[in-house]
Design a protein around this motif. Structure first.
Motif, short mmCIF file in Angstrom:
data_model
loop_
_atom_site.label_atom_id
_atom_site.label_comp_id
_atom_site.label_asym_id
_atom_site.label_seq_id
_atom_site.Cartn_x
_atom_site.Cartn_y
_atom_site.Cartn_z
N PHE A 113 0.81 -1.21 0.00
CA PHE A 113 0.00 0.00 0.00
C PHE A 113 0.85 1.27 0.00
CE2 PHE A 113 -2.74 -3.10 2.40
CZ PHE A 113 -3.59 -3.36 1.33
N ARG A 114 2.15 1.11 -0.02
CA ARG A 114 3.05 2.26 0.02
C ARG A 114 2.80 3.22 -1.16
NH1 ARG A 114 8.00 4.01 1.91
NH2 ARG A 114 9.29 5.11 0.38
N VAL A 115 2.80 2.69 -2.37
CA VAL A 115 2.60 3.53 -3.55
C VAL A 115 1.18 4.07 -3.60
CG1 VAL A 115 2.63 3.53 -6.08
CG2 VAL A 115 4.42 2.35 -4.82
N PHE A 116 0.24 3.34 -3.04
CA PHE A 116 -1.14 3.81 -2.95
C PHE A 116 -1.18 5.15 -2.20
CE2 PHE A 116 -5.51 3.70 -1.19
CZ PHE A 116 -6.23 3.40 -2.33
N ILE A 117 -0.45 5.23 -1.09
CA ILE A 117 -0.39 6.46 -0.30
C ILE A 117 0.32 7.56 -1.08
CG2 ILE A 117 0.58 7.52 1.78
CD1 ILE A 117 -1.70 5.65 2.42
N LEU A 118 1.44 7.23 -1.71
CA LEU A 118 2.23 8.24 -2.41
C LEU A 118 1.48 8.83 -3.60
CD1 LEU A 118 5.76 6.54 -2.32
CD2 LEU A 118 4.83 8.28 -0.78
N LEU A 119 0.81 7.98 -4.38
CA LEU A 119 0.05 8.48 -5.51
C LEU A 119 -1.12 9.34 -5.06
CD1 LEU A 119 -0.14 5.62 -8.18
CD2 LEU A 119 1.11 7.78 -8.32
N ALA A 120 -1.77 8.94 -3.97
CA ALA A 120 -2.89 9.73 -3.46
C ALA A 120 -2.43 11.14 -3.10
CB ALA A 120 -3.50 9.05 -2.24
N ALA A 121 -1.26 11.24 -2.48
CA ALA A 121 -0.77 12.54 -2.03
C ALA A 121 -0.17 13.37 -3.15
CB ALA A 121 0.28 12.34 -0.93
N PHE A 122 0.49 12.73 -4.11
CA PHE A 122 1.26 13.50 -5.10
C PHE A 122 0.59 13.60 -6.47
CE2 PHE A 122 4.92 11.89 -2.33
CZ PHE A 122 4.85 13.01 -1.52
N THR A 123 -0.58 12.97 -6.61
CA THR A 123 -1.39 13.19 -7.82
C THR A 123 -2.78 13.69 -7.49
OG1 THR A 123 -2.32 10.94 -7.90
CG2 THR A 123 -0.20 11.30 -9.01
N GLY A 124 -3.23 13.51 -6.24
CA GLY A 124 -4.55 13.97 -5.85
C GLY A 124 -5.68 13.07 -6.26
N LEU A 125 -5.39 11.83 -6.67
CA LEU A 125 -6.46 10.91 -7.04
C LEU A 125 -7.25 10.49 -5.81
CD1 LEU A 125 -4.90 10.84 -9.74
CD2 LEU A 125 -5.38 8.39 -9.84
N ARG A 126 -8.54 10.26 -6.02
CA ARG A 126 -9.41 9.82 -4.94
C ARG A 126 -9.19 8.34 -4.65
NH1 ARG A 126 -12.34 12.98 -8.60
NH2 ARG A 126 -13.37 14.83 -7.71
N PHE A 127 -9.67 7.90 -3.47
CA PHE A 127 -9.54 6.49 -3.08
C PHE A 127 -10.13 5.58 -4.14
CE2 PHE A 127 -10.77 2.53 -1.20
CZ PHE A 127 -9.78 2.24 -0.27
N GLY A 128 -11.37 5.86 -4.56
CA GLY A 128 -12.04 5.01 -5.53
C GLY A 128 -11.36 4.99 -6.88
N GLU A 129 -10.75 6.11 -7.28
CA GLU A 129 -10.03 6.19 -8.54
C GLU A 129 -8.76 5.35 -8.50
OE1 GLU A 129 -11.49 10.72 -9.75
OE2 GLU A 129 -9.56 10.41 -8.73
#
Length: 275
Positions: free
Chosen positions: A83-99
């Motif tokens: 889940f590491r990259v999941f967190i990083l992409l959420a923070a640095f691209t702004g994608l939503r959880f569902g996306e």
């Protein structure tokens, strides 16, 4: 309806607030009443809408925090490695959880450093997990990610993503679809371990938006990057390509390098069972 007066509505609203009803709930109730009265005016039932209390339909909500880049990495290091990259992409691209949960391998372009949002994962009590189109046309977009994430994302695709072209990029520890409720347990543990207090997953999106804004993104660029609908419908379908969007990602990249001077190895804590 003609007997309802503005002073009566003012007392009704005040009584609700005094009784402890939340301000957002009271504001929504007022909005509904105002809409009913507007219809009554249109139909000639009453001559004037008595809902004339300035600001009564707007609820004041506390501003959510945004994280420092170092805090984002603290969270990323506190979750199981898948889940590491999941967190990083959420923070640095702004994608939503569902996306993020609905991303497929074909949506990731490592060479161009982009992820394409074409669908979103939703969960309802009636239908369970559903993959569906984003809520609006603006939600279908391509977003550039910082160069610092390229190696980690490539490693994640090799080790944790489903193998087919349409396979999910992010899955639970047992290989199933990522469920928000199950991930919440992992999130709360990570937040506690990182000592960050009351931080919601959606605050990562707020963080990404803030980083993009500080990088000089215009309002239109922010709306497109974040998948927000625009009042100017013609702009909804315009996506940033090879220009300012990558400049925004480059700015985020510089912020990452300040706290991560060397390229991360992609290693993280041992995976936890759960989802």
């Amino acid at each position: 309806m003609s007997e309802i007066t503005t002073p009566q509505i003012r007392r009704w609203r005040a009584d609700l607030l005094d009784a402890g009803v939340g301000e957002p709930t009271v504001a929504k109730a007022y909005q509904v009443l105002r809409a009913i009265m507007n219809t009554a005016v249109d139909d000639g039932v009453i001559q004037r809408n008595p809902c004339r209390i300035k600001g009564a339909g707007a609820a004041k909500t506390a501003e959510r925090p945004f994280l420092e880049v170092a805090e984002v990495f603290q969270l990323a290091e506190a979750v199981p490695v898948r889940f590491r990259v999941f967190i990083l992409l959420a923070a640095f691209t702004g994608l939503r959880f569902g996306e993020l949960a609905a991303l497929q391998r074909r949506d990731v372009d490592l060479e161009r450093r982009t992820v394409s949002v074409r669908r979103a994962l939703a969960e309802t009590r009636k239908d369970g997990l559903l993959i569906k189109a984003p809520k609006s046309a603006a939600g279908v977009r391509t977003v550039a990610f910082p160069a610092s994430l390229k190696a980690e994302l490539a490693s994640h695709l090799d080790k944790h993503a489903e193998s087919s072209r349409t396979g999910l990029v992010f899955t639970g520890a047992r290989g199933g679809q990522l469920r928000r409720n199950n991930f919440r347990r992992i999130w709360l543990r990570a937040v506690e371990e990182a000592g960050l207090g009351d931080v919601h997953f959606h605050d990562l999106r707020h963080t990404g938006n803030t980083l993009a804004a500080t990088g000089g993104a215009t309002t239109r660029e922010l709306m497109q990057r974040m998948g927000h609908s625009s009042v100017r419908a013609a702009l909804i379908y315009q996506h940033l390509v090879n220009g300012r969007d990558h400049a925004i990602a480059a700015h985020v990249d510089e912020q990452i390098k300040k706290v991560r001077p060397t390229e991360p190895s992609g290693e993280g804590p041992e995976e936890a069972s759960g989802t």
